[in-house]
Design a protein around this motif. Structure first.
Motif, PDB file in Angstrom:
ATOM      1  N   GLU A 122       0.850  -1.190   0.000  1.00 40.21           N
ATOM      2  CA  GLU A 122       0.000   0.000   0.000  1.00 40.21           C
ATOM      3  C   GLU A 122       0.882   1.234   0.000  1.00 40.21           C
ATOM      4  O   GLU A 122       1.889   1.296   0.722  1.00 40.21           O
ATOM      5  CB  GLU A 122      -0.878  -0.013   1.252  1.00 40.21           C
ATOM      6  CG  GLU A 122      -1.789   1.174   1.374  1.00 40.21           C
ATOM      7  CD  GLU A 122      -2.697   1.110   2.599  1.00 40.21           C
ATOM      8  OE1 GLU A 122      -3.471   2.046   2.771  1.00 40.21           O
ATOM      9  OE2 GLU A 122      -2.601   0.142   3.362  1.00 40.21           O
ATOM     10  N   PRO A 123       0.527   2.221  -0.792  1.00 41.40           N
ATOM     11  CA  PRO A 123       1.323   3.460  -0.778  1.00 41.40           C
ATOM     12  C   PRO A 123       1.319   4.075   0.622  1.00 41.40           C
ATOM     13  O   PRO A 123       0.314   4.030   1.330  1.00 41.40           O
ATOM     14  CB  PRO A 123       0.591   4.368  -1.761  1.00 41.40           C
ATOM     15  CG  PRO A 123      -0.223   3.469  -2.606  1.00 41.40           C
ATOM     16  CD  PRO A 123      -0.572   2.299  -1.741  1.00 41.40           C
ATOM     17  N   SER A 124       2.463   4.613   1.004  1.00 43.12           N
ATOM     18  CA  SER A 124       2.528   5.276   2.307  1.00 43.12           C
ATOM     19  C   SER A 124       2.809   6.751   2.079  1.00 43.12           C
ATOM     20  O   SER A 124       3.429   7.136   1.097  1.00 43.12           O
ATOM     21  CB  SER A 124       3.619   4.660   3.184  1.00 43.12           C
ATOM     22  OG  SER A 124       4.882   4.887   2.612  1.00 43.12           O
ATOM     23  N   PHE A 125       2.318   7.519   3.001  1.00 43.18           N
ATOM     24  CA  PHE A 125       2.543   8.951   2.921  1.00 43.18           C
ATOM     25  C   PHE A 125       3.546   9.310   3.985  1.00 43.18           C
ATOM     26  O   PHE A 125       3.254   9.240   5.178  1.00 43.18           O
ATOM     27  CB  PHE A 125       1.236   9.725   3.118  1.00 43.18           C
ATOM     28  CG  PHE A 125       1.420  11.214   3.045  1.00 43.18           C
ATOM     29  CD1 PHE A 125       1.617  11.834   1.827  1.00 43.18           C
ATOM     30  CD2 PHE A 125       1.411  11.990   4.176  1.00 43.18           C
ATOM     31  CE1 PHE A 125       1.794  13.198   1.742  1.00 43.18           C
ATOM     32  CE2 PHE A 125       1.587  13.363   4.106  1.00 43.18           C
ATOM     33  CZ  PHE A 125       1.781  13.971   2.887  1.00 43.18           C
ATOM     34  N   CYS A 126       4.720   9.710   3.561  1.00 43.20           N
ATOM     35  CA  CYS A 126       5.766  10.099   4.507  1.00 43.20           C
ATOM     36  C   CYS A 126       5.248  11.265   5.340  1.00 43.20           C
ATOM     37  O   CYS A 126       4.836  12.282   4.813  1.00 43.20           O
ATOM     38  CB  CYS A 126       7.036  10.500   3.754  1.00 43.20           C
ATOM     39  SG  CYS A 126       8.387  10.962   4.840  1.00 43.20           S
ATOM     40  N   GLY A 127       5.223  11.100   6.645  1.00 45.26           N
ATOM     41  CA  GLY A 127       4.761  12.167   7.513  1.00 45.26           C
ATOM     42  C   GLY A 127       3.316  12.008   7.944  1.00 45.26           C
ATOM     43  O   GLY A 127       2.836  12.742   8.796  1.00 45.26           O
TER      44      GLY A 127
END
Length: 142
Positions: A122-127
């Motif tokens: 799954e794509p992760s969002f840094c922060g």
């Protein structure tokens, strides 16, 4: 024009108009002694509201607009001051644009991942974790 017409023309609520008057951003005229005390707004007030809205779209707060308006009216905004204000605001807009760019990239990756059947990582969002912790929600799946 009276307040109802002004509200319609300026696309403001009566409360917003009253606030702008209280802050000194617009100054309607009133009838003299012995006449009605209605506030009368002018075309220049409609123009001023349009300018205030542009300032808000550029990220200026109403408080900042009031301060800049007072400086302007007292002749205190010379070229170096105008340049400094605009450069500072541009830096803030650039920072917001960078943040929005990151959010946009994340959302596009997430949409593509979902459209592909949620296969792979799954794509992760840094922060993202730091943001949700700031909101007091801990780490959540998005």
């Amino acid at each position: 024009m009276l307040i109802a017409e002004f509200c319609r023309r300026a696309e403001l609520t009566r409360d917003a108009v009253r606030l702008y008057v209280k802050l000194g951003l617009i100054r309607p005229s009133t009838g003299g002694a012995g006449s009605n005390r209605y506030q009368h707004f002018h075309e220049s007030d409609v123009d001023r509201v349009a300018l205030i809205k542009v300032g808000q779209q550029l990220g200026f707060t109403l408080k900042q607009i009031v301060t800049l308006n007072r400086e302007y009216e007292t002749g205190g905004i010379d070229r170096p001051r105008r340049l400094a204000v605009m450069q500072a605001q541009l830096a803030q807009v650039d920072e917001k644009a960078a943040q929005l760019g990151k959010l946009q990239s994340y959302l596009r990756a997430k949409v593509a991942w979902i459209e592909a059947g949620e296969l792979g990582d799954e794509p992760s969002f840094c922060g993202l974790e730091a943001v949700t912790q700031m909101l007091g929600k801990g780490k959540q799946a998005v």
